[in-house]
Every structure is written in structure tokens, then in C-alpha cells.
Design a protein around this motif. Sequence first.
Motif, mmCIF file in Angstrom:
data_model
loop_
_atom_site.group_PDB
_atom_site.id
_atom_site.type_symbol
_atom_site.label_atom_id
_atom_site.label_comp_id
_atom_site.label_asym_id
_atom_site.label_seq_id
_atom_site.Cartn_x
_atom_site.Cartn_y
_atom_site.Cartn_z
ATOM 1 N N ARG A 42 -50.073 -42.609 2.752
ATOM 2 C CA ARG A 42 -50.968 -41.938 1.798
ATOM 3 C C ARG A 42 -51.743 -42.946 0.968
ATOM 4 O O ARG A 42 -52.941 -42.778 0.740
ATOM 5 C CB ARG A 42 -50.163 -41.009 0.887
ATOM 6 C CG ARG A 42 -49.992 -39.619 1.449
ATOM 7 C CD ARG A 42 -49.546 -38.628 0.374
ATOM 8 N NE ARG A 42 -48.272 -38.965 -0.227
ATOM 9 C CZ ARG A 42 -47.090 -38.634 0.272
ATOM 10 N NH1 ARG A 42 -47.022 -37.946 1.384
ATOM 11 N NH2 ARG A 42 -45.979 -38.962 -0.340
ATOM 12 N N ALA A 43 -51.081 -44.003 0.519
ATOM 13 C CA ALA A 43 -51.759 -45.019 -0.301
ATOM 14 C C ALA A 43 -52.882 -45.689 0.483
ATOM 15 O O ALA A 43 -53.965 -45.930 -0.051
ATOM 16 C CB ALA A 43 -50.752 -46.058 -0.786
ATOM 17 N N ALA A 44 -52.644 -45.979 1.761
ATOM 18 C CA ALA A 44 -53.684 -46.598 2.588
ATOM 19 C C ALA A 44 -54.864 -45.654 2.750
ATOM 20 O O ALA A 44 -56.015 -46.072 2.674
ATOM 21 C CB ALA A 44 -53.118 -46.979 3.951
ATOM 22 N N LEU A 45 -54.589 -44.379 2.955
ATOM 23 C CA LEU A 45 -55.669 -43.409 3.117
ATOM 24 C C LEU A 45 -56.457 -43.230 1.822
ATOM 25 O O LEU A 45 -57.678 -43.146 1.838
ATOM 26 C CB LEU A 45 -55.104 -42.060 3.579
ATOM 27 C CG LEU A 45 -54.518 -42.047 4.986
ATOM 28 C CD1 LEU A 45 -53.854 -40.709 5.265
ATOM 29 C CD2 LEU A 45 -55.576 -42.344 6.024
ATOM 30 N N GLN A 46 -55.783 -43.203 0.688
ATOM 31 C CA GLN A 46 -56.476 -43.042 -0.592
ATOM 32 C C GLN A 46 -57.325 -44.267 -0.916
ATOM 33 O O GLN A 46 -58.416 -44.156 -1.435
ATOM 34 C CB GLN A 46 -55.472 -42.778 -1.705
ATOM 35 C CG GLN A 46 -54.860 -41.402 -1.619
ATOM 36 C CD GLN A 46 -53.702 -41.212 -2.572
ATOM 37 O OE1 GLN A 46 -53.207 -42.152 -3.166
ATOM 38 N NE2 GLN A 46 -53.253 -39.973 -2.696
ATOM 39 N N ARG A 47 -56.816 -45.437 -0.580
ATOM 40 C CA ARG A 47 -57.540 -46.683 -0.843
ATOM 41 C C ARG A 47 -58.852 -46.710 -0.077
ATOM 42 O O ARG A 47 -59.844 -47.234 -0.541
ATOM 43 C CB ARG A 47 -56.659 -47.860 -0.421
ATOM 44 C CG ARG A 47 -56.882 -49.107 -1.158
ATOM 45 C CD ARG A 47 -55.898 -50.216 -0.853
ATOM 46 N NE ARG A 47 -55.365 -50.273 0.489
ATOM 47 C CZ ARG A 47 -54.088 -50.029 0.815
ATOM 48 N NH1 ARG A 47 -53.220 -49.696 -0.107
ATOM 49 N NH2 ARG A 47 -53.672 -50.124 2.048
ATOM 50 N N ARG A 87 -61.531 -42.539 11.986
ATOM 51 C CA ARG A 87 -61.307 -43.440 10.852
ATOM 52 C C ARG A 87 -59.887 -43.274 10.306
ATOM 53 O O ARG A 87 -59.202 -44.257 10.032
ATOM 54 C CB ARG A 87 -62.338 -43.149 9.763
ATOM 55 C CG ARG A 87 -62.406 -44.169 8.656
ATOM 56 C CD ARG A 87 -63.536 -43.851 7.689
ATOM 57 N NE ARG A 87 -63.282 -42.652 6.932
ATOM 58 C CZ ARG A 87 -62.461 -42.578 5.898
ATOM 59 N NH1 ARG A 87 -61.799 -43.627 5.500
ATOM 60 N NH2 ARG A 87 -62.290 -41.445 5.253
ATOM 61 N N ILE A 88 -59.429 -42.037 10.189
ATOM 62 C CA ILE A 88 -58.078 -41.777 9.681
ATOM 63 C C ILE A 88 -57.034 -42.325 10.647
ATOM 64 O O ILE A 88 -56.075 -42.981 10.241
ATOM 65 C CB ILE A 88 -57.883 -40.268 9.426
ATOM 66 C CG1 ILE A 88 -58.712 -39.842 8.214
ATOM 67 C CG2 ILE A 88 -56.409 -39.929 9.234
ATOM 68 C CD1 ILE A 88 -58.803 -38.352 8.020
#
Length: 115
Positions: A42-47, A87-88
Amino acid sequence: MWLTGFDSLMPEGRKTPWKYLPHLGTHLSVTFGEPIPPHTIRAALQRESIPDSHPAEKVQSWVSKTGTVPTLSAQVRDAQAEEESRRIRSMVTDVIQREVEALGTRVSQMMLDKP
């Protein structure tokens, strides 16, 4: 999961029929690491998800410039959804790759530390 020894089990470049037969007595290792915590992904996706390409910001910018709401064809929406999906997947793959490399480093260090 980190695998070692499989390159010795079936090495590349051997001639037929030997390339189809595994080397007997090869030492193999399979190591399972800790599960990747969901908050790491989740942190990688939010970043990565809010840069200037954020769709809501693009629409708001368009509306303020033109006074109209843009409409997208189904093809354009599908293409954008596919690009977002790629991308995700790429971001999640990067997180998994880093975690597997870290596990490989730990396994390699343990193998080097053996007497």
C-alpha cells in the motif's frame, strides 16, 4: 521464496541427451521468507499514485480552462484503465522483487557463514 542450486541441477549448454537429465547429487535449497506485509505494498502504491498525472486533477484543470467537462470514448477509457493496471502491477512487482532480493541476500550470507 528463494531457490538455490537449480542452475547446477539442469545447467544450460549441455548436449542431448544429457540436457534432459538432472545432475544427481546436486544440493538444492528452497527458503521461504516472511510474508510481505500489505502495508508495504500500500505504501508503494500511495507513494506513486498522486503525481501530476492524477485523473481528477487533469479533469479539474480542463474544466477550469475550457468551461466544459471532457467526455472520453470507451476506447480511451479502456486504454487508460489498461495503462493504470499495468502501472499498478509494475509497482507491486517492484516491491516483491525487492523483498525477494533481500531474502536472497540473507540466504547467501547464511551460506557464506557456514563453517
